[in-house]
Write an enzyme that holds these catalytic residues in place. Structure first.
Site, short mmCIF file in Angstrom:
data_model
loop_
_atom_site.label_atom_id
_atom_site.label_comp_id
_atom_site.label_asym_id
_atom_site.label_seq_id
_atom_site.Cartn_x
_atom_site.Cartn_y
_atom_site.Cartn_z
N CYS A 90 34.15 46.64 38.63
CA CYS A 90 33.95 47.33 39.90
C CYS A 90 35.32 47.63 40.52
O CYS A 90 36.35 47.15 40.02
CB CYS A 90 33.10 46.47 40.83
SG CYS A 90 33.98 45.02 41.48
N CYS A 131 37.40 44.40 41.28
CA CYS A 131 37.94 43.77 40.08
C CYS A 131 39.03 44.64 39.45
O CYS A 131 40.04 44.12 38.97
CB CYS A 131 36.82 43.50 39.09
SG CYS A 131 35.67 42.24 39.69
N GLU A 189 35.28 38.74 36.36
CA GLU A 189 36.67 39.14 36.11
C GLU A 189 37.63 38.39 37.02
O GLU A 189 38.69 37.94 36.56
CB GLU A 189 36.85 40.65 36.36
CG GLU A 189 35.99 41.53 35.49
CD GLU A 189 34.70 41.96 36.15
OE1 GLU A 189 34.29 43.11 35.96
OE2 GLU A 189 34.07 41.13 36.85
N HIS A 231 33.34 37.39 41.17
CA HIS A 231 32.90 38.13 40.00
C HIS A 231 33.54 37.50 38.76
O HIS A 231 34.57 36.82 38.85
CB HIS A 231 33.33 39.59 40.09
CG HIS A 231 32.56 40.38 41.10
ND1 HIS A 231 32.56 41.75 41.10
CD2 HIS A 231 31.77 40.00 42.14
CE1 HIS A 231 31.80 42.19 42.08
NE2 HIS A 231 31.32 41.14 42.74
#
Length: 150
Positions: A76, A79, A48, A46
């Protein structure tokens, strides 16, 4: 956040969900990332996570105190966990995520007093631009799916 939005466009250009993230400390960008789990065959890739990895490499430390993470979509749970472990001081996100947001929309992990670290959380910066990008991406993806099924 403008730089994070540019990275989100890069993710979109690569066929990924358009999310971008930037880590800043002392007024300097120390890490950035964009979604790439499809290209990297990595469910943890992801924006992040990639930005945190880059920032930790720059800082030569897995802890990032005094840093701010700018991200175009609410983090999420995965993360959010990484953000907490990295000791990021502040998280600024653009668009909310009602399906998996862990900074207030669905869960509140970043400011959970049961955890050993809490972040300052701000939201809404470039919200319309980020939301529009995501909506357009998923609308286009749905229309391609319909076309393939026809």
């Amino acid at each position: 956040m403008g730089r994070a939005l540019g990275l989100a466009h890069r993710a979109e250009d690569e066929g990924e969900v358009p999310v971008g993230a930037v880590v800043v400390r002392d007024g300097e960008v120390i890490g950035e990332g964009w979604n790439s789990p499809i290209a990297l065959h990595d469910p943890s890739a992801h924006a992040e996570i990639r930005a945190l990895r880059a920032a930790a490499d720059t800082a030569q430390n897995y802890r990032l105190p005094g840093s701010t993470l700018y991200v175009t979509l609410e983090p999420c749970p995965m993360c959010a966990g990484a953000i907490i472990h990295a000791r990021v001081e502040r998280v600024v996100f653009a668009a909310t995520d009602s399906r998996s947001g862990a900074a207030g929309s669905l869960f509140q992990l970043l400011q959970n007093s049961n955890l050993n670290h809490q972040c300052i959380v701000d939201s809404g910066l470039l919200k319309a631009e980020s939301s529009d990008l995501l909506k357009r991406f998923f609308r286009q993806r749905r229309s391609q799916k319909v076309t393939r099924e026809s």
